[in-house]
Design a protein around this motif. Structure first.
Motif, PDB file in Angstrom:
ATOM      1  N   THR A 285       0.806  -1.227   0.000  1.00 31.47           N
ATOM      2  CA  THR A 285       0.000   0.000   0.000  1.00 31.47           C
ATOM      3  C   THR A 285       0.840   1.280   0.000  1.00 31.47           C
ATOM      4  O   THR A 285       0.421   2.313   0.496  1.00 31.47           O
ATOM      5  CB  THR A 285      -0.951   0.023   1.214  1.00 31.47           C
ATOM      6  OG1 THR A 285      -0.184  -0.084   2.418  1.00 31.47           O
ATOM      7  CG2 THR A 285      -1.950  -1.120   1.126  1.00 31.47           C
ATOM      8  N   SER A 286       2.042   1.208  -0.564  1.00 30.95           N
ATOM      9  CA  SER A 286       2.875   2.403  -0.681  1.00 30.95           C
ATOM     10  C   SER A 286       3.471   2.472  -2.084  1.00 30.95           C
ATOM     11  O   SER A 286       3.397   1.510  -2.854  1.00 30.95           O
ATOM     12  CB  SER A 286       4.000   2.386   0.354  1.00 30.95           C
ATOM     13  OG  SER A 286       4.961   1.400   0.033  1.00 30.95           O
ATOM     14  N   HIS A 287       4.075   3.627  -2.398  1.00 30.77           N
ATOM     15  CA  HIS A 287       4.771   3.815  -3.666  1.00 30.77           C
ATOM     16  C   HIS A 287       5.941   4.754  -3.387  1.00 30.77           C
ATOM     17  O   HIS A 287       5.747   5.932  -3.112  1.00 30.77           O
ATOM     18  CB  HIS A 287       3.832   4.402  -4.718  1.00 30.77           C
ATOM     19  CG  HIS A 287       4.436   4.458  -6.095  1.00 30.77           C
ATOM     20  ND1 HIS A 287       5.468   5.310  -6.427  1.00 30.77           N
ATOM     21  CD2 HIS A 287       4.153   3.760  -7.217  1.00 30.77           C
ATOM     22  CE1 HIS A 287       5.795   5.151  -7.692  1.00 30.77           C
ATOM     23  NE2 HIS A 287       5.008   4.200  -8.194  1.00 30.77           N
ATOM     24  N   GLU A 288       7.148   4.217  -3.432  1.00 24.48           N
ATOM     25  CA  GLU A 288       8.328   4.946  -2.960  1.00 24.48           C
ATOM     26  C   GLU A 288       8.501   6.310  -3.634  1.00 24.48           C
ATOM     27  O   GLU A 288       8.630   7.337  -2.954  1.00 24.48           O
ATOM     28  CB  GLU A 288       9.577   4.088  -3.180  1.00 24.48           C
ATOM     29  CG  GLU A 288      10.854   4.739  -2.697  1.00 24.48           C
ATOM     30  CD  GLU A 288      12.067   3.837  -2.847  1.00 24.48           C
ATOM     31  OE1 GLU A 288      13.133   4.355  -3.232  1.00 24.48           O
ATOM     32  OE2 GLU A 288      11.950   2.631  -2.579  1.00 24.48           O
ATOM     33  N   LEU A 289       8.525   6.350  -4.954  1.00 19.73           N
ATOM     34  CA  LEU A 289       8.758   7.630  -5.641  1.00 19.73           C
ATOM     35  C   LEU A 289       7.625   8.618  -5.391  1.00 19.73           C
ATOM     36  O   LEU A 289       7.850   9.819  -5.208  1.00 19.73           O
ATOM     37  CB  LEU A 289       8.942   7.391  -7.142  1.00 19.73           C
ATOM     38  CG  LEU A 289      10.259   6.718  -7.549  1.00 19.73           C
ATOM     39  CD1 LEU A 289      10.292   6.507  -9.064  1.00 19.73           C
ATOM     40  CD2 LEU A 289      11.455   7.560  -7.106  1.00 19.73           C
ATOM     41  N   HIS A 290       6.410   8.118  -5.382  1.00 21.19           N
ATOM     42  CA  HIS A 290       5.243   8.952  -5.100  1.00 21.19           C
ATOM     43  C   HIS A 290       5.356   9.573  -3.711  1.00 21.19           C
ATOM     44  O   HIS A 290       5.100  10.769  -3.524  1.00 21.19           O
ATOM     45  CB  HIS A 290       3.979   8.097  -5.210  1.00 21.19           C
ATOM     46  CG  HIS A 290       2.705   8.794  -4.833  1.00 21.19           C
ATOM     47  ND1 HIS A 290       2.261   9.938  -5.454  1.00 21.19           N
ATOM     48  CD2 HIS A 290       1.783   8.488  -3.875  1.00 21.19           C
ATOM     49  CE1 HIS A 290       1.125  10.317  -4.899  1.00 21.19           C
ATOM     50  NE2 HIS A 290       0.817   9.459  -3.938  1.00 21.19           N
ATOM     51  N   PHE A 291       5.766   8.779  -2.737  1.00 22.12           N
ATOM     52  CA  PHE A 291       5.917   9.280  -1.364  1.00 22.12           C
ATOM     53  C   PHE A 291       7.013  10.343  -1.285  1.00 22.12           C
ATOM     54  O   PHE A 291       6.857  11.377  -0.637  1.00 22.12           O
ATOM     55  CB  PHE A 291       6.228   8.127  -0.413  1.00 22.12           C
ATOM     56  CG  PHE A 291       5.022   7.312  -0.012  1.00 22.12           C
ATOM     57  CD1 PHE A 291       3.857   7.322  -0.761  1.00 22.12           C
ATOM     58  CD2 PHE A 291       5.064   6.528   1.129  1.00 22.12           C
ATOM     59  CE1 PHE A 291       2.755   6.570  -0.382  1.00 22.12           C
ATOM     60  CE2 PHE A 291       3.966   5.782   1.521  1.00 22.12           C
ATOM     61  CZ  PHE A 291       2.804   5.790   0.761  1.00 22.12           C
ATOM     62  N   ILE A 292       8.140  10.072  -1.935  1.00 14.60           N
ATOM     63  CA  ILE A 292       9.241  11.038  -1.918  1.00 14.60           C
ATOM     64  C   ILE A 292       8.800  12.364  -2.525  1.00 14.60           C
ATOM     65  O   ILE A 292       9.051  13.443  -1.966  1.00 14.60           O
ATOM     66  CB  ILE A 292      10.463  10.472  -2.662  1.00 14.60           C
ATOM     67  CG1 ILE A 292      11.082   9.324  -1.860  1.00 14.60           C
ATOM     68  CG2 ILE A 292      11.503  11.563  -2.927  1.00 14.60           C
ATOM     69  CD1 ILE A 292      12.161   8.560  -2.607  1.00 14.60           C
ATOM     70  N   HIS A 293       8.119  12.310  -3.657  1.00 18.34           N
ATOM     71  CA  HIS A 293       7.671  13.541  -4.318  1.00 18.34           C
ATOM     72  C   HIS A 293       6.656  14.299  -3.464  1.00 18.34           C
ATOM     73  O   HIS A 293       6.684  15.536  -3.400  1.00 18.34           O
ATOM     74  CB  HIS A 293       7.085  13.215  -5.694  1.00 18.34           C
ATOM     75  CG  HIS A 293       8.101  12.737  -6.675  1.00 18.34           C
ATOM     76  ND1 HIS A 293       7.796  11.950  -7.764  1.00 18.34           N
ATOM     77  CD2 HIS A 293       9.453  12.920  -6.727  1.00 18.34           C
ATOM     78  CE1 HIS A 293       8.891  11.678  -8.442  1.00 18.34           C
ATOM     79  NE2 HIS A 293       9.900  12.254  -7.840  1.00 18.34           N
TER      80      HIS A 293
END
Length: 234
Positions: free
Chosen positions: A207-215
């Motif tokens: 339930t996460s997305h690394e690049l999306h979270f960083i942005h």
């Protein structure tokens, strides 16, 4: 002061904080053997261990570290839940010193007995690091912080699309872990004028997305803050 992630996921968590004179292990949610492999040194290479709560992915080798002679700090609730004798008992906002690093534990909010986060201040370089994982929210502000290592577990939009996830699991996630927008809202309330690094901890596999979270985080913090997601590792 440096922050290094050895492992950061529901399979195991371990992080090292080092100010050049004192080296602390934050969390020990791996096998003792694997922890030593990833750290590159044995128990003698660490000055102390801080454990946030009793769940296995954060405390797996706590008993072995105690037996190895290391001071292992945790709340009384955590020690009782682990049935661990020999731990160093600490309390919410009960300040103590390990070598050159001043430690202030603080309350977090998770489905555990007595979970804690940690504020660390180095007497060598004066930097302040705050680590809080496995918490649905945070109640404190941290002026002058240099490094933040905070939970960013899930995205509610991604969670809503996980149709096969049991309702019990869904409720546990939302009631005990931090959502990325909650983290962003919290970061907006902080004075980050001295902050140079923000590390995102404990991202969920499903339930996460690394690049999306960083942005997302980059959009709400000053441009000089490095934002990175800790690798799962372990």
């Amino acid at each position: 002061m440096t922050f290094t992630s050895l492992a950061s996921s529901s399979h195991g968590n371990a992080y090292i904080v080092d100010d050049g004179q004192t080296r602390l292990l934050l969390e020990c949610g791996l096998s003792f053997r694997r922890l030593k492999q990833l750290a590159g040194f044995g128990a003698s290479g660490m000055d102390a261990v801080l454990v946030s709560h009793e769940h296995r992915d954060h405390s797996r080798c706590a008993a072995e570290l105690v037996r190895a002679g290391l001071p292992v700090y945790m709340s009384e609730g955590t020690a009782d839940a682990l049935e661990l004798d020999g731990a160093e008992i600490i309390t919410d906002r009960g300040q103590f010193l390990v070598g050159t690093i001043d430690v202030v534990p603080f309350r977090t909010f998770h489905d555990a007995a007595e979970p804690l986060g940690f504020l660390l201040r180095s007497g060598v370089d004066g930097e302040v690091l705050v680590m809080a994982t496995d918490t649905v929210s945070l109640a404190y502000r941290f002026p002058g912080v240099s490094v933040l290592a905070l939970e960013a577990n899930y995205d509610s939009a991604i969670l809503s699309r996980c149709e096969r996830m049991p309702d019990k699991v869904r409720r546990r996630i939302t009631n005990s872990h931090m959502e990325i927008d909650t983290l962003c809202d919290y970061l907006r309330t902080l004075d980050l004028s001295n902050c140079r690094e923000i590390w995102l901890l404990h991202l969920s596999d499903a339930t996460s997305h690394e690049l999306h979270f960083i942005h997302k985080v980059q959009r709400v913090v000053p441009p000089w803050c490095k934002v990175a997601a800790c690798p799962k590792g372990g």
